[in-house]
Design a protein around this motif. Structure first.
Motif, short mmCIF file in Angstrom:
data_model
loop_
_atom_site.label_atom_id
_atom_site.label_comp_id
_atom_site.label_asym_id
_atom_site.label_seq_id
_atom_site.Cartn_x
_atom_site.Cartn_y
_atom_site.Cartn_z
N ALA A 36 0.81 -1.22 0.00
CA ALA A 36 0.00 0.00 0.00
C ALA A 36 0.84 1.27 0.00
O ALA A 36 2.00 1.28 0.40
CB ALA A 36 -0.92 0.01 1.22
N SER A 38 -0.12 5.66 0.82
CA SER A 38 -1.18 6.52 1.32
C SER A 38 -0.93 7.94 0.86
O SER A 38 0.19 8.31 0.51
CB SER A 38 -1.29 6.46 2.85
N TRP A 54 -5.79 8.65 2.77
CA TRP A 54 -6.36 7.55 1.99
C TRP A 54 -5.26 6.53 1.73
O TRP A 54 -4.18 6.89 1.27
CB TRP A 54 -6.89 8.05 0.65
N PHE A 56 -4.21 3.07 -0.41
CA PHE A 56 -4.59 2.29 -1.59
C PHE A 56 -3.37 1.57 -2.12
O PHE A 56 -2.25 1.76 -1.66
CB PHE A 56 -5.24 3.19 -2.66
N SER A 57 -3.58 0.73 -3.10
CA SER A 57 -2.55 -0.13 -3.65
C SER A 57 -1.45 0.65 -4.37
O SER A 57 -1.72 1.54 -5.17
CB SER A 57 -3.21 -1.10 -4.63
N LEU A 60 -1.86 0.12 -8.00
CA LEU A 60 -2.87 0.99 -8.59
C LEU A 60 -2.26 2.33 -8.99
O LEU A 60 -2.48 2.83 -10.09
CB LEU A 60 -4.03 1.21 -7.61
N GLY A 70 -8.26 1.36 -11.59
CA GLY A 70 -9.12 1.41 -10.41
C GLY A 70 -10.59 1.49 -10.78
O GLY A 70 -10.96 2.11 -11.76
N ASP A 73 -12.98 2.87 -4.63
CA ASP A 73 -12.94 4.16 -3.95
C ASP A 73 -11.83 5.07 -4.45
O ASP A 73 -11.91 6.30 -4.30
CB ASP A 73 -12.76 3.96 -2.44
N VAL A 74 -10.77 4.49 -4.99
CA VAL A 74 -9.65 5.28 -5.52
C VAL A 74 -9.43 4.91 -6.97
O VAL A 74 -9.32 3.73 -7.30
CB VAL A 74 -8.37 5.05 -4.69
N PHE A 88 -10.85 10.29 -5.31
CA PHE A 88 -11.20 9.63 -4.06
C PHE A 88 -12.72 9.66 -3.93
O PHE A 88 -13.31 10.72 -3.82
CB PHE A 88 -10.55 10.36 -2.88
#
Length: 141
Positions: A36, A38, A54, A56-57, A60, A70, A73-74, A88
């Motif tokens: 992840a 952020s 937030w 996320f990967s 991603l 994606g 959410d992101v 987001f």
């Protein structure tokens, strides 16, 4: 060697008005969660007036600098010359920010030096995950 990478970036918040406000944001990669990244925003950039982060990967983010990525959410996608758009999605609405692609790529390169892509699983602390899973299962039994 540090196990956390933080990089300040200038995020341009896209609003309904024609003006885009520039706010500071921080991209963060922590070896404790090698899959992840952020992105944190200061209180003045959020509806709640508190810092919002937030997670996320990392994959991603890496995919999104070259093409749309994606569906949750992101979402991340390239936009014009040297811009990456990060969306987001939350129940309160959608926040859209533009970041310089060169800054995103620099951040990703720094994270790749710490943990190469595809090798994230080698950096997981399995004992910690086992303990957390056991605690979670205990809570629901």
């Amino acid at each position: 060697m540090s196990t956390v990478i933080e990089q300040a970036v200038q995020a341009r918040m896209v609003a309904s008005s024609p003006r885009m406000e520039t706010v500071p944001a921080t991209l963060r990669y922590d070896l404790e969660d090698p899959f992840a990244v952020s992105m944190a925003f200061p209180p003045r950039a959020t509806l709640e007036g508190v810092e919002v982060s937030w997670a996320f990967s990392r994959e991603l983010l890496a995919q999104g600098v070259d093409g749309p990525a994606g569906v949750g959410d992101v979402r991340v996608r390239p936009y014009g010359y040297d811009r990456t758009v990060v969306e987001f999605h939350a129940p309160e609405g959608v926040a859209v920010v533009h970041i310089r692609t060169t800054e995103v790529r620099r951040f990703l390169e720094r994270s790749q030096h710490l943990v190469p892509a595809g090798r994230e699983h080698q950096y997981l602390e399995w004992d910690k995950w086992d303990d957390e899973l056991a605690a979670l299962l205990e809570e629901y039994s």
